[in-house]
Design a protein around this motif. Structure first.
Motif: not given
Length: 202
Positions: A3, A5, A7, A18, A21-22, A25, A28-29, A37, A39, A90
């Protein structure tokens, strides 16, 4: 699952996109144990904007590149490889002046590469980066969904993702954040509910 991620807000911890989106994630996790992930903060670690120097670096044989060209080429290659390797993405996407942040546009310019993520054929454009799922975490001070004012924001992101072959796209919106009263709290609550719906279903 890998994934990616992203920002792009310049507001740090005060950023609604932010926060969203956090949350995406994290949700999803929770439903995808073992997710890996990666980032990338496009605001604090900004990519240089696409330029003539980018084209020159890409077109110069590796052994002939100077230090600046080597850096430019490696940055482009690493960004593209991250994108291609991801199963899911994301994207935190605030609206600035009716558009996505320039930092996010710079990322798009690095992953929209002919022969890598799309190609032209006699029958039109073919996207080469399909098979990915994307969640866009969108925020805006006003109301823009379905309006002409949103065409350079979420609509643009969807169009670009479609262009490179991605059609599994979900959107989490928090709009009207600057309208006063309880508007921000209401918008963020609705966005949180949308995230719950996405991953409860999953």
């Amino acid at each position: 699952m890998k994934l990616l991620h992203l920002d792009s807000s310049i507001l740090g911890d005060a950023s609604a996109s932010r926060q969203l989106s956090r949350s995406v994630v994290e949700a999803w996790s929770a439903v995808e144990p073992g997710v890996q992930v990666t980032y990338r903060d496009l605001a604090s670690d900004a990519l240089s904007h696409f330029s003539a120097a980018s084209l020159v670096a890409a077109g110069t044989p590796a052994e002939l590149r100077d230090a600046a060209q080597k850096h430019e080429a490696e940055l482009a290659e690493r960004t593209l490889e991250e994108f291609l390797a991801a199963d899911a993405i994301v994207i935190g996407a605030p609206m600035y002046n009716f558009a996505i942040p320039s930092q996010l546009k710079a990322w798009i310019d690095r992953i929209a590469v002919a022969g890598k993520t799309f190609k032209y054929t006699e029958n039109g454009v073919v996207g080469l980066a399909g098979g990915k799922t994307v969640v866009i975490a969108s925020s805006a001070g006003g109301i823009h969904a379905g309006q002409p004012s949103g065409q350079a924001h979420v609509d643009y992101l969807v169009r670009m993702l479609n262009f490179v072959g991605i059609d599994d796209i979900q959107i989490v919106r928090a709009e009207g954040l600057a309208l006063g009263g309880d508007a921000r709290a209401t918008a963020m609550s609705a966005a949180a509910q949308r995230i719950d719906e996405l991953f409860t279903t999953a």
